[in-house]
Design an enzyme around this catalytic site. Structure first.
Site, PDB file in Angstrom:
ATOM      1  N   TYR A   1     -29.073  -2.054  14.129  1.00 37.04           N
ATOM      2  CA  TYR A   1     -30.248  -1.515  13.418  1.00 37.04           C
ATOM      3  C   TYR A   1     -31.591  -1.903  14.028  1.00 37.04           C
ATOM      4  O   TYR A   1     -32.638  -1.595  13.454  1.00 37.04           O
ATOM      5  CB  TYR A   1     -30.285  -1.957  11.942  1.00 37.04           C
TER       6      TYR A   1
ATOM      7  N   GLY B   1     -22.594   0.045   1.559  1.00 35.52           N
ATOM      8  CA  GLY B   1     -21.428  -0.341   0.751  1.00 35.52           C
ATOM      9  C   GLY B   1     -21.186  -1.839   0.904  1.00 35.52           C
ATOM     10  O   GLY B   1     -21.377  -2.387   1.995  1.00 35.52           O
ATOM     11  N   ASP B   2     -20.749  -2.497  -0.181  1.00 38.15           N
ATOM     12  CA  ASP B   2     -20.633  -3.966  -0.101  1.00 38.15           C
ATOM     13  C   ASP B   2     -19.447  -4.434   0.748  1.00 38.15           C
ATOM     14  O   ASP B   2     -19.232  -5.631   0.925  1.00 38.15           O
ATOM     15  CB  ASP B   2     -20.590  -4.591  -1.509  1.00 38.15           C
TER      16      ASP B   2
ATOM     17  N   THR C   1     -16.786   2.427  -2.612  1.00 42.34           N
ATOM     18  CA  THR C   1     -15.981   3.390  -3.384  1.00 42.34           C
ATOM     19  C   THR C   1     -14.549   3.413  -2.862  1.00 42.34           C
ATOM     20  O   THR C   1     -14.302   3.895  -1.750  1.00 42.34           O
ATOM     21  CB  THR C   1     -16.606   4.808  -3.258  1.00 42.34           C
TER      22      THR C   1
ATOM     23  N   ASP D   1       9.599  -1.162  40.252  1.00 48.60           N
ATOM     24  CA  ASP D   1       8.556  -0.127  40.182  1.00 48.60           C
ATOM     25  C   ASP D   1       8.657   0.777  41.407  1.00 48.60           C
ATOM     26  O   ASP D   1       7.805   0.742  42.299  1.00 48.60           O
ATOM     27  CB  ASP D   1       7.190  -0.848  40.113  1.00 48.60           C
TER      28      ASP D   1
HETATM   29  C1  SPV Z   1       0.552   0.071  37.875  1.00 43.96           C
HETATM   30  O1  SPV Z   1       0.045  -0.531  36.915  1.00 43.96           O
HETATM   31  O2  SPV Z   1       1.717   0.444  37.869  1.00 43.96           O
HETATM   32  C2  SPV Z   1      -0.247   0.395  39.051  1.00 43.96           C
HETATM   33  C3  SPV Z   1      -1.393  -0.459  39.375  1.00 43.96           C
HETATM   34  O3  SPV Z   1       0.096   1.302  39.767  1.00 43.96           O
HETATM   35  S1  SPV Z   1      -0.806  -1.650  40.489  1.00 43.96           S
HETATM   36  O4  SPV Z   1       0.315  -2.314  39.889  1.00 43.96           O
HETATM   37  O5  SPV Z   1      -1.897  -2.540  40.756  1.00 43.96           O
HETATM   38  O6  SPV Z   1      -0.392  -0.965  41.692  1.00 43.96           O
HETATM   39 MG    MG Z   2       1.993   2.064  39.342  1.00 45.99          MG
END
Ligand code: SPV
Ligand code: MG
Length: 432
Positions: free
Chosen positions: A75, A90-91, A122, A205
């Site tokens: 604000y 509102g409180d 409310t 991965d």
């Molecule tokens: C993931 O999170 O799978 C990525 C980012 O591709 S990294 O692991 O940094 O490659």
């Molecule tokens: Mg990745």
């Protein structure tokens, strides 16, 4: 005549708001502040209508004399300008996350003798229903999908946190902190990382977890959240498959897919040159991006090109050449990745890219150069920061320690003090 001020941050007017205005009228001329988009987002209330629409909505309420923009959730701007005799609210702001805001407003008013009026909040069925409806609206695919583009426009830097399940999605959705300045803060969106989605399944991965499984993770997250989702799409796979996946993701309400310019058996970038990884040619990868852009049906969905030149030590020139080529092929953003501990090469890339392109969003993942602040990233023209794996890395050691603790003690008592009671965990979970 006295001035009485109240701030609204809603897209829908319900009994609660009308009640505030009815009380306000008794104190004087009623001025309603319309909280700006960027501040509404910080307050965890993402707008589904424009500020002009909201202002018109507030102006129509019986008893409202004037509507102004409030661009500071604390604000400061409106109080300095209007110097209201009363601020009415509102409180419910007497406790919880909003208490800091109330305290701050009280301090401002005390400087010149202004007063706070707290009106009983409310708690009606209508209020509950409207709140629930707004939340559901935000989780609908057409709202969720465009939210990333809106956030890029509305905030200095979009803060994205990794989520790999409904529960981690809820943590990203609901975690709100109060900063040193008393302002609230929260994450803006979720990253469905290939690394964490694979790790959660105990798999490497390497694009082994197929798209059907990735979609299931996304769906689990979507079921319980409203924030926008960016999918780590690995290499995007075969172009012939990628175009179908673009359609699916878009229909589900995913905001963006990031694909990396690698080919063959993809390995995680954090391995860098320790493992064999092949970068795709500019020509092939550009064709994949162009095919994806041609396949999508909405204007909202984003295909972001991830450049691996710095990871693979191919140099800055190569990274920049690719960035401009992928942008020209239709990419809606560029992710530049690095595993250097120093952010210098990321900053150099961004500065050089921004010399020629002021607009195309830049995304970074500061896992190794984690000392950089969001402010520094933003100063180098970066639009989205992704915290790609921290939630999983936080959970794993604690789970392991707990398993070891129980095995050692032959009972669970010893580990109990370091565990959260389930009562607290289930508070995160909404009941309908
Ligand atoms: C993931 O999170 O799978 C990525 C980012 O591709 S990294 O692991 O940094 O490659
Ligand atoms: Mg990745």
């Amino acid at each position: 005549m006295n001035t009485v001020y109240t701030c609204f941050c809603t897209d829908v007017i319900h009994d609660g708001h009308r009640n505030i205005i009815n009380h306000a009228k008794e104190y004087g001329r009623v001025v309603v502040g319309c909280l700006s988009d960027k501040e509404m987002i910080r307050c965890t209330k993402f707008p589904t209508t424009s500020i002009e629409e909201r202002m018109a909505l507030y102006q129509e309420i019986d008893g409202v004399d004037e509507v102004v923009v409030q661009d500071d959730m604390l604000y400061d701007d409106v109080i300095a300008k209007i110097r209201p005799d009363y601020v009415i609210h509102g409180d419910n702001w007497k406790e919880g996350a909003e208490k800091a805001v109330r305290d701050h407003v009280e301090g401002l008013l005390n400087q010149y003798g202004g007063k706070i009026v707290d009106v009983p909040y409310t708690y009606s069925d209508e209020v509950k229903k409207v709140d629930q409806k707004l939340k559901e609206k935000l989780s609908m695919s057409e709202y969720r999908r465009k939210r990333l583009r809106q956030l890029i426009e509305m905030t200095p830097i979009v803060k994205v946190m990794e989520a790999h399940s409904g529960l981690t999605g809820l943590i990203v959705e609901k975690t709100v902190v109060e900063g040193e300045n008393g302002k609230l803060d929260q994450f803006d969106g979720m990253w469905v990382s290939s690394l964490c989605d694979s790790t959660d399944r105990g798999k490497p991965d390497i694009e082994l977890v197929d798209m059907t499984s990735r979609l299931r993770t996304i769906n689990d997250i979507m079921e319980v959240t409203t924030k926008p989702i960016i999918l780590d799409g690995d290499t995007g796979g075969l172009t012939e498959h990628f175009v179908y996946n673009v359609r699916t993701l878009e229909r589900m309400g995913v905001s963006a897919v990031i694909i990396e310019d690698k080919t063959g058996l993809k390995k995680n970038s954090l391995f860098g040159t320790e493992v064999e990884q092949t970068q795709d040619s500019i020509e092939n990868f550009s064709a994949k991006i162009a095919a994806g852009k041609k396949a999508q049906l909405s204007d909202d969905f984003m295909i972001i090109a991830r450049i691996e030149s710095l990871i693979l030590e191919r140099g800055m020139e190569d990274a920049l050449e690719r960035a401009f080529a992928f942008r020209d092929a239709g990419a809606d953003g560029i992710m530049i990745h690095s595993r250097d501990k120093d952010p210098a090469e990321i900053f150099e890339f961004c500065d050089k890219f921004r010399e020629q392109d002021k607009k195309t969003p830049i995304v970074v993942v500061p896992t190794s150069y984690n000392q950089v602040t969001e402010e520094e990233l933003s100063a180098h023209g970066i639009n989205i920061v992704i915290y790609a794996n921290q939630l999983m890395r936080a959970a794993f050691p604690v789970m392991k320690q707990t398993a070891e603790g129980i095995l050692r003690a032959h009972r669970a008592k010893e580990v109990d003090s370091s565990l959260m009671p389930f009562k607290e965990i289930i508070r995160l979970i909404d009941e309908l």
